[in-house]
Scaffold this active site. Sequence first.
Site, short mmCIF file in Angstrom:
data_model
loop_
_atom_site.label_atom_id
_atom_site.label_comp_id
_atom_site.label_asym_id
_atom_site.label_seq_id
_atom_site.Cartn_x
_atom_site.Cartn_y
_atom_site.Cartn_z
N ASP A 125 0.67 -1.02 -0.12
CA ASP A 125 0.25 0.37 -0.07
C ASP A 125 1.09 1.68 0.52
OD1 ASP A 125 -1.57 2.00 0.74
OD2 ASP A 125 -2.02 1.39 2.51
N GLU A 157 -0.63 10.76 1.08
CA GLU A 157 -1.96 9.61 1.31
C GLU A 157 -2.59 9.38 2.31
OE1 GLU A 157 -5.12 6.70 0.95
OE2 GLU A 157 -3.31 6.61 1.41
N GLU A 158 -1.36 8.97 3.31
CA GLU A 158 -2.24 8.28 4.44
C GLU A 158 -2.33 9.01 5.53
OE1 GLU A 158 -2.86 5.44 4.71
OE2 GLU A 158 -1.11 3.93 2.59
N ASP A 172 -5.09 1.83 -5.95
CA ASP A 172 -4.20 1.30 -4.07
C ASP A 172 -5.00 0.10 -3.78
OD1 ASP A 172 -3.93 2.42 -1.89
OD2 ASP A 172 -4.91 4.33 -1.68
N HIS A 213 -1.78 -2.30 6.08
CA HIS A 213 -1.38 -1.75 7.12
C HIS A 213 -0.13 -2.21 7.67
CE1 HIS A 213 -3.50 2.25 6.36
NE2 HIS A 213 -2.78 2.08 5.68
CO CO Z 1 -3.26 2.77 3.58
ZN ZN Z 2 -3.16 3.84 -0.22
#
Ligand code: CO
Ligand code: ZN
Length: 331
Positions: A164, A194-195, A217, A303
């Site tokens: 990711d 993004e996170e 994604d 994650h």
């Molecule tokens: Co993510």
């Molecule tokens: Zn992502």
Amino acid sequence: MKDLIQKLTETFSPSGYEHDIRQVIRNEAEPLVDEIKVDALGNLIARKGKLGKNGKRIMLAGHMDEIGLIATHIDENGFVRFSGIGGLYPHTLFSGRVRFVNGLTGVIGGERIADVSKTLSISQLFIDVGATSAKDCPIKTGDVAAFDRPFFDMGRRMVAKAMDDRVGCAVMIEALRNLKSSPNEIYFVFTTQEEVGLRGAATSAFGIDPEIGISLDVTGTGDTPKARKMDVGLGRGPAIKIKDGGMLSDVRVVQWMIRTAEKAKLPYQREVLEAGTTDATAIQVTRAGVPVGCISIPCRYIHSPSEMVDTNDVDNATKLLVALLSAPITL
Ligand code: CO
Ligand code: ZN
């Protein structure tokens, strides 16, 4: 493709520190595009093609950043307390190894808990970098780290930290390689931050002013023991997002993706993700609004330091993206 994914996932670039991954991606993308630049927030923006008749201005977004950890303070014995950059799950952290962007490494330890069936909270965890006091600790408050785990090739499946969204970046690079011609003006945007809130996508979308936006994604799966119920699994094809926690995909974009997948005889899955979102959410509400969709790569253990994807899904996501970009688009 596996070599590319290994190279991308083994680079350390948590949100706000995308310098290294940007250089790696730039080296791959620059020979394949007509123009490449970096904007004020660090997004890498690569344009391929010029608007022809029957063409559209399209923005693709895959985020370069990965989740990380940030030192909040150093205690008198040199242990580094931290909080998350992006969504960290405490039960994936204990005994893990981390690498700071300055190259220093550490291991995550935790306070004693009386009941071992409980997980430690992030505030009960710390990073041990081998220091013996605050003075000799090489880490300062505000220093940033990411998981340290090598890429792992299992054959059909691949495991790595930062799948990711380096796998999304890899799909975009591979699509650039395979895209022969297109009537469209396509902006391949490798986004930052993004996170921590889709920040790079927000500013780059404003600058590009696209007519269609697509994010690439990862998404969750429902195919592991006692998983949350979700109609997506590894190996069943890229997922065409219909809804996630932050966005309703534009129905016309969803239909266009499904039509294209069926015409090209590519497997695909219909995705409804209940929590979490992607860069497409920020693109959708930029300026006066943009029709958006998302091609998701199904991924287990998102994650965590060991995120797993299926090689066929990655290949089919690339094929779907190339098919979408190659022809004139009528929504
Ligand atoms: Co993510
Ligand atoms: Zn992502």
